[in-house]
Enzyme design. Structure first.
Site, PDB file in Angstrom:
ATOM      1  N   SER A 110       0.832  -1.208   0.000  1.00 45.17           N
ATOM      2  CA  SER A 110       0.000   0.000   0.000  1.00 45.17           C
ATOM      3  C   SER A 110       0.862   1.251   0.000  1.00 45.17           C
ATOM      4  O   SER A 110       2.000   1.250   0.514  1.00 45.17           O
ATOM      5  CB  SER A 110      -0.879  -0.008   1.251  1.00 45.17           C
ATOM      6  OG  SER A 110      -1.535   1.228   1.404  1.00 45.17           O
ATOM      7  N   TYR A 135      -1.250  -0.208  10.172  1.00 43.65           N
ATOM      8  CA  TYR A 135      -1.543  -0.865   8.884  1.00 43.65           C
ATOM      9  C   TYR A 135      -0.356  -0.712   7.936  1.00 43.65           C
ATOM     10  O   TYR A 135       0.096  -1.701   7.325  1.00 43.65           O
ATOM     11  CB  TYR A 135      -2.821  -0.246   8.313  1.00 43.65           C
ATOM     12  CG  TYR A 135      -3.086  -0.535   6.862  1.00 43.65           C
ATOM     13  CD1 TYR A 135      -3.377  -1.816   6.420  1.00 43.65           C
ATOM     14  CD2 TYR A 135      -3.047   0.494   5.916  1.00 43.65           C
ATOM     15  CE1 TYR A 135      -3.628  -2.072   5.072  1.00 43.65           C
ATOM     16  CE2 TYR A 135      -3.308   0.255   4.581  1.00 43.65           C
ATOM     17  CZ  TYR A 135      -3.589  -1.028   4.162  1.00 43.65           C
ATOM     18  OH  TYR A 135      -3.846  -1.275   2.831  1.00 43.65           O
ATOM     19  N   LYS A 139       2.297  -3.533   6.190  1.00 45.81           N
ATOM     20  CA  LYS A 139       2.642  -3.668   4.763  1.00 45.81           C
ATOM     21  C   LYS A 139       4.165  -3.660   4.570  1.00 45.81           C
ATOM     22  O   LYS A 139       4.703  -4.385   3.724  1.00 45.81           O
ATOM     23  CB  LYS A 139       1.975  -2.555   3.949  1.00 45.81           C
ATOM     24  CG  LYS A 139       0.450  -2.676   3.874  1.00 45.81           C
ATOM     25  CD  LYS A 139       0.000  -3.977   3.210  1.00 45.81           C
ATOM     26  CE  LYS A 139      -1.492  -4.055   3.002  1.00 45.81           C
ATOM     27  NZ  LYS A 139      -1.950  -5.332   2.435  1.00 45.81           N
TER      28      LYS A 139
HETATM   29  P1  NAI Z   1     -10.975  -5.169   1.280  1.00 47.18           P
HETATM   30  O1  NAI Z   1     -10.941  -4.824   2.726  1.00 47.18           O
HETATM   31  O2  NAI Z   1     -12.199  -4.825   0.509  1.00 47.18           O
HETATM   32  O3  NAI Z   1     -10.695  -6.732   1.098  1.00 47.18           O
HETATM   33  C1  NAI Z   1      -9.841  -7.465   1.949  1.00 47.18           C
HETATM   34  C2  NAI Z   1     -10.432  -8.837   2.132  1.00 47.18           C
HETATM   35  O4  NAI Z   1      -9.586  -9.561   3.026  1.00 47.18           O
HETATM   36  C3  NAI Z   1     -11.846  -8.822   2.751  1.00 47.18           C
HETATM   37  O5  NAI Z   1     -12.761  -9.491   1.909  1.00 47.18           O
HETATM   38  C4  NAI Z   1     -11.681  -9.509   4.092  1.00 47.18           C
HETATM   39  O6  NAI Z   1     -12.791 -10.325   4.439  1.00 47.18           O
HETATM   40  C5  NAI Z   1     -10.427 -10.347   3.859  1.00 47.18           C
HETATM   41  N1  NAI Z   1      -9.774 -10.639   5.138  1.00 47.18           N
HETATM   42  C6  NAI Z   1      -9.583  -9.803   6.190  1.00 47.18           C
HETATM   43  N2  NAI Z   1      -9.025 -10.471   7.208  1.00 47.18           N
HETATM   44  C7  NAI Z   1      -8.860 -11.749   6.803  1.00 47.18           C
HETATM   45  C8  NAI Z   1      -8.337 -12.914   7.425  1.00 47.18           C
HETATM   46  N3  NAI Z   1      -7.874 -12.894   8.694  1.00 47.18           N
HETATM   47  N4  NAI Z   1      -8.317 -14.050   6.706  1.00 47.18           N
HETATM   48  C9  NAI Z   1      -8.782 -14.086   5.439  1.00 47.18           C
HETATM   49  N5  NAI Z   1      -9.286 -13.016   4.803  1.00 47.18           N
HETATM   50  C10 NAI Z   1      -9.325 -11.857   5.481  1.00 47.18           C
HETATM   51  O7  NAI Z   1      -9.694  -4.497   0.610  1.00 47.18           O
HETATM   52  P2  NAI Z   1      -9.426  -4.178  -0.923  1.00 47.18           P
HETATM   53  O8  NAI Z   1      -9.677  -2.759  -1.165  1.00 47.18           O
HETATM   54  O9  NAI Z   1     -10.063  -5.173  -1.778  1.00 47.18           O
HETATM   55  O10 NAI Z   1      -7.831  -4.362  -0.969  1.00 47.18           O
HETATM   56  C11 NAI Z   1      -7.252  -5.622  -1.233  1.00 47.18           C
HETATM   57  C12 NAI Z   1      -5.787  -5.581  -0.779  1.00 47.18           C
HETATM   58  O11 NAI Z   1      -5.113  -4.511  -1.416  1.00 47.18           O
HETATM   59  C13 NAI Z   1      -5.624  -5.369   0.724  1.00 47.18           C
HETATM   60  O12 NAI Z   1      -4.525  -6.148   1.179  1.00 47.18           O
HETATM   61  C14 NAI Z   1      -5.282  -3.889   0.855  1.00 47.18           C
HETATM   62  O13 NAI Z   1      -4.468  -3.632   1.988  1.00 47.18           O
HETATM   63  C15 NAI Z   1      -4.545  -3.648  -0.449  1.00 47.18           C
HETATM   64  N6  NAI Z   1      -4.673  -2.282  -0.896  1.00 47.18           N
HETATM   65  C16 NAI Z   1      -5.857  -1.857  -1.452  1.00 47.18           C
HETATM   66  C17 NAI Z   1      -5.978  -0.558  -1.890  1.00 47.18           C
HETATM   67  C18 NAI Z   1      -7.192  -0.077  -2.610  1.00 47.18           C
HETATM   68  O14 NAI Z   1      -7.179   1.084  -3.040  1.00 47.18           O
HETATM   69  N7  NAI Z   1      -8.247  -0.874  -2.781  1.00 47.18           N
HETATM   70  C19 NAI Z   1      -4.884   0.412  -1.700  1.00 47.18           C
HETATM   71  C20 NAI Z   1      -3.708  -0.149  -1.087  1.00 47.18           C
HETATM   72  C21 NAI Z   1      -3.619  -1.450  -0.709  1.00 47.18           C
HETATM   73  C1  15L Z   2      -5.263   1.611   1.235  1.00 47.77           C
HETATM   74  O1  15L Z   2      -4.239   1.032   1.571  1.00 47.77           O
HETATM   75  C2  15L Z   2      -6.593   1.057   1.552  1.00 47.77           C
HETATM   76  O2  15L Z   2      -6.606  -0.340   1.480  1.00 47.77           O
HETATM   77  C3  15L Z   2      -7.712   1.619   0.688  1.00 47.77           C
HETATM   78  O3  15L Z   2      -8.957   1.307   1.290  1.00 47.77           O
HETATM   79  C4  15L Z   2      -7.565   3.132   0.530  1.00 47.77           C
HETATM   80  O4  15L Z   2      -7.713   3.751   1.764  1.00 47.77           O
HETATM   81  C5  15L Z   2      -6.197   3.437  -0.053  1.00 47.77           C
HETATM   82  O5  15L Z   2      -5.160   2.854   0.723  1.00 47.77           O
HETATM   83  C6  15L Z   2      -5.917   4.933  -0.167  1.00 47.77           C
HETATM   84  O6  15L Z   2      -4.901   5.390   0.334  1.00 47.77           O
HETATM   85  O7  15L Z   2      -6.734   5.629  -0.805  1.00 47.77           O
END
Ligand code: NAI
Ligand code: 15L
Length: 263
Positions: A110, A135, A139
């Site tokens: 992230s 968080y 990462k």
């Molecule tokens: P999200 O929160 O929508 O999805 C994460 C998923 O991980 C959820 O479905 C949740 O149920 C699952 N999860 C949480 N704890 C768990 C556990 N103990 N065991 C198994 N599954 C578990 O997040 P999103 O937006 O889909 O992001 C996906 C990945 O990308 C994350 O690792 C996030 O940190 C990273 N990320 C996302 C960004 C974004 O803009 N969407 C930005 C930066 C990083």
């Molecule tokens: C992240 O790391 C989060 O997973 C996402 O939900 C957003 O907050 C994103 O960064 C962001 O910085 O916009």
């Protein structure tokens, strides 16, 4: 084409989207989350699994030749859930990968690993991490695990410091950090098709007019984002109040994450 690609966090925002988009990359998609994943489509396997459960993660990884690791806590939260999913869970994933065929991995890092760099500072992938919360620290830990398992055991990982990957940017900060789903899909495709990957760090952002991140060290990957957040600027200017220049959301790359502590 891979035989079996595992997507963790498949019920999350990115997981749901990439479940649709990454199907052509593998004969079988193995989709995993800690919550319900709906009904398995053709060529899909569904596995409910807590990333913090070492034995379950070993079973999950077995038989996979690629992993898109989205699973885990994705925002600033108290330490315990972060430690379970993003610390223990990442260890469990890499240990399982070491023992079961060393699949290539995309680690969803992230921008919050480097969130305490200023928005007027352009950074590349050689800067020292400056996480903006627990968080972000988790990462940085994941990135370190990826490097160690590459240097010591030869497991290849693309570390993607994702900006903001959502359907649209929603404020002034995300005009700079936005990564379109389409650009992320082409990045993931490149990561799994290049013959040699190593363990690069790539900033995940579209070709936005404003950017804080310099990906020139990974130009060899051949990924060129095509979308730009400019198409949304007029809408944001018309609907979102511009924050003051000295507010966290205007100063730091990590925005308001720099102000949140939930312990
Ligand atoms: P999200 O929160 O929508 O999805 C994460 C998923 O991980 C959820 O479905 C949740 O149920 C699952 N999860 C949480 N704890 C768990 C556990 N103990 N065991 C198994 N599954 C578990 O997040 P999103 O937006 O889909 O992001 C996906 C990945 O990308 C994350 O690792 C996030 O940190 C990273 N990320 C996302 C960004 C974004 O803009 N969407 C930005 C930066 C990083
Ligand atoms: C992240 O790391 C989060 O997973 C996402 O939900 C957003 O907050 C994103 O960064 C962001 O910085 O916009």
């Amino acid at each position: 084409m891979m035989n079996r690609l595992l997507i963790t966090g498949a019920a999350g925002g990115l997981g749901v989207e990439m479940r649709k988009r990454l199907a052509p990359l593998a004969k079988t998609l193995r989709l995993s989350d800690i919550v319900d994943l709906g009904t398995a489509g053709a060529n899909e396997e569904l596995v409910i699994c807590d990333l913090g459960n070492r034995a379950a993660v070993a079973d999950l990884v077995q038989g996979c030749d690629g992993i898109v690791h989205f699973g885990g806590v994705s925002t600033e939260q108290p330490w315990d859930p972060i430690a379970n999913a993003n610390i223990q869970g990442v260890f469990n994933l890499y240990e399982a990968a070491r023992l079961h065929g060393k699949p290539r991995i995309l680690f969803a890092s992230s921008n919050h690993a480097t969130g305490f760099y200023r928005q007027d500072h352009r950074i590349d992938n050689t800067v020292y991490p400056r996480p903006d919360g627990l968080y972000g620290v988790s990462k940085v830990f994941g990135e370190a695990m990826a490097h160690m398992y590459h240097d010591k055991f030869g497991i290849e990982t693309a570390i993607v410091r994702i900006g903001s990957s959502f359907p649209e940017p929603w404020d002034y900060r995300s005009l700079a950090s936005w990564l379109s789903y389409s650009d992320f899909q082409t990045l993931i495709t490149r990561i799994f098709e290049v013959p040699e990957l190593g363990c690069p760090i790539i900033y995940g952002a579209s070709a936005n007019a404003t950017t804080w991140w310099d990906n020139s060290n990974t130009a060899w990957l051949g990924w060129s984002p095509k979308d730009s957040s400019e198409q949304f600027r007029a809408k944001i200017e018309a609907t979102v109040e511009k924050p003051a220049d000295d507010e966290a959301v205007s100063v730091w790359q990590g925005g308001v994450f720099t102000t949140i502590h939930k312990e």
